[in-house]
Design a protein around this motif. Sequence first.
Motif, short mmCIF file in Angstrom:
data_model
loop_
_atom_site.label_atom_id
_atom_site.label_comp_id
_atom_site.label_asym_id
_atom_site.label_seq_id
_atom_site.Cartn_x
_atom_site.Cartn_y
_atom_site.Cartn_z
N GLY A 122 88.61 30.45 21.01
CA GLY A 122 87.20 30.78 20.89
C GLY A 122 86.52 30.98 22.24
O GLY A 122 85.81 31.97 22.45
N ILE A 123 86.75 30.05 23.17
CA ILE A 123 86.12 30.14 24.49
C ILE A 123 86.70 31.30 25.29
O ILE A 123 85.96 32.06 25.94
CB ILE A 123 86.31 28.82 25.25
CG1 ILE A 123 85.44 27.73 24.61
CG2 ILE A 123 85.94 28.98 26.72
CD1 ILE A 123 85.59 26.38 25.23
N THR A 124 88.02 31.48 25.25
CA THR A 124 88.66 32.56 26.00
C THR A 124 88.16 33.93 25.53
O THR A 124 87.81 34.79 26.34
CB THR A 124 90.19 32.49 25.83
OG1 THR A 124 90.65 31.21 26.28
CG2 THR A 124 90.86 33.57 26.66
N SER A 125 88.12 34.13 24.22
CA SER A 125 87.68 35.41 23.69
C SER A 125 86.20 35.65 23.95
O SER A 125 85.77 36.78 24.22
CB SER A 125 87.98 35.50 22.19
OG SER A 125 87.30 34.48 21.49
N TYR A 238 78.87 27.25 25.88
CA TYR A 238 79.65 27.88 24.82
C TYR A 238 80.72 28.81 25.37
O TYR A 238 81.49 29.38 24.62
CB TYR A 238 78.71 28.62 23.87
CG TYR A 238 77.69 27.68 23.27
CD1 TYR A 238 78.06 26.78 22.28
CD2 TYR A 238 76.38 27.67 23.73
CE1 TYR A 238 77.14 25.90 21.74
CE2 TYR A 238 75.45 26.79 23.19
CZ TYR A 238 75.84 25.91 22.20
OH TYR A 238 74.92 25.03 21.67
N ASP A 239 80.74 29.00 26.70
CA ASP A 239 81.81 29.79 27.31
C ASP A 239 82.48 29.01 28.42
O ASP A 239 83.10 29.58 29.32
CB ASP A 239 81.26 31.13 27.83
CG ASP A 239 80.11 30.94 28.80
OD1 ASP A 239 79.68 29.79 28.97
OD2 ASP A 239 79.67 31.93 29.40
N THR A 240 82.36 27.70 28.40
CA THR A 240 83.02 26.83 29.37
C THR A 240 83.93 25.87 28.63
O THR A 240 83.63 25.47 27.49
CB THR A 240 82.00 26.03 30.20
OG1 THR A 240 81.19 25.24 29.29
CG2 THR A 240 81.10 26.95 30.99
N ASN A 241 85.03 25.46 29.27
CA ASN A 241 85.88 24.46 28.63
C ASN A 241 85.26 23.08 28.78
O ASN A 241 84.24 22.90 29.46
CB ASN A 241 87.31 24.51 29.20
CG ASN A 241 87.34 24.26 30.70
OD1 ASN A 241 86.65 23.40 31.22
ND2 ASN A 241 88.16 25.04 31.41
#
Length: 369
Positions: A122-125, A238-241
Amino acid sequence: MKTYAKYLLGNFLRFFFITWLILSAFISIIDILASFINFLSYGLTAKQIFMAFIYHVPSITVFCMPFSALFSSAYLFGRMNNEGELLGFMTLGYSTLYLVIPQFLFSFILSFINFSLAETIGITSMNKRYEILAHIKQKDAPSYVVFKGKHSIFYAEKYVEGESQFQDVTIIIFNEQEQFVQRVDANYAVWNGENWLMDNVRILNIDNKIDAVHIPEMIWDGQPALDEINLSVKSGQYDTNLMEAQQQIEVLKKNGMPYRTEMLNFLRRFAKPFTVLLYTLSPLVLILQRGRGVLYSGMAHFSIAAVFTILNMIFGIDARNGSLNVFYAAWMPFVWIGGTIFGIYFFRQFSGLQLPSLRYLWRHCWLKK
């Protein structure tokens, strides 16, 4: 595995995967239809729009998973209740709690799958999607930019990467004794290579008295330089691990900036997948009566989901305001709804017990003496 468990789990899995596929496809179609014309107007090619859509699909499937479990549970137990199958299981000595166990165990595994998908694919995409939409508003999302120098703290609400522009800027100045001396607020701050060009500046000086100054434009030549600040740019959780999100929270704490919202979002990343588990307990509130079908079951299930959502909102507001611990705000809705479901179930079980009548006691106890 017992026959009843195979029957219930098999039907639940069938309904779940069908619902998951339909929901994911439906929301994906709405997503691409709603954004296609908008993305074209920004100059994206059809290929870029298609790839942005593909990269959004994993997040959509993760989002749909709890609702698929909710739909499936509502349909399965509603249909079984309408056709008298649940009452049939009751006559064989199975309680509703016993019948829920197979889907509950599967949903427990499903919760960890949901968490793993969200934190990896989810985060990678989503990051790849943001790269395609870099010059559209997605990269102009709210963010915290934090820098702490020797005698100053730099803070901004937004960062527009393509223009090296910061919006809603606040600079706090300290003296040698680390006492607050001056606060500088500006609508915009643009880096020109050597210093900051600031617009609509408000300056508050505290030196035995308060002195406020308003300047339409000014040049700020203090710390930090742009290359010093880029390392702490934050575009969202929402775009960070998980490790990056935790580091961002620590940076906010260290620099004395608001962090409760970030901490709440961080904890909810662990809690949110378990909504799948919570929704599968909903059949425990159903009244077992032939004729009470899918509509009745659906209303019961979605009432629980609605109350859970409202509690999440209320606890979230309290946590952001500082009136409630963020850990409690993330997990207490689960405790409240789960406790209520079991409370209703056990209350019905207890109230359904029939106490022996006085006539029965007289015949079987007193006369035998």
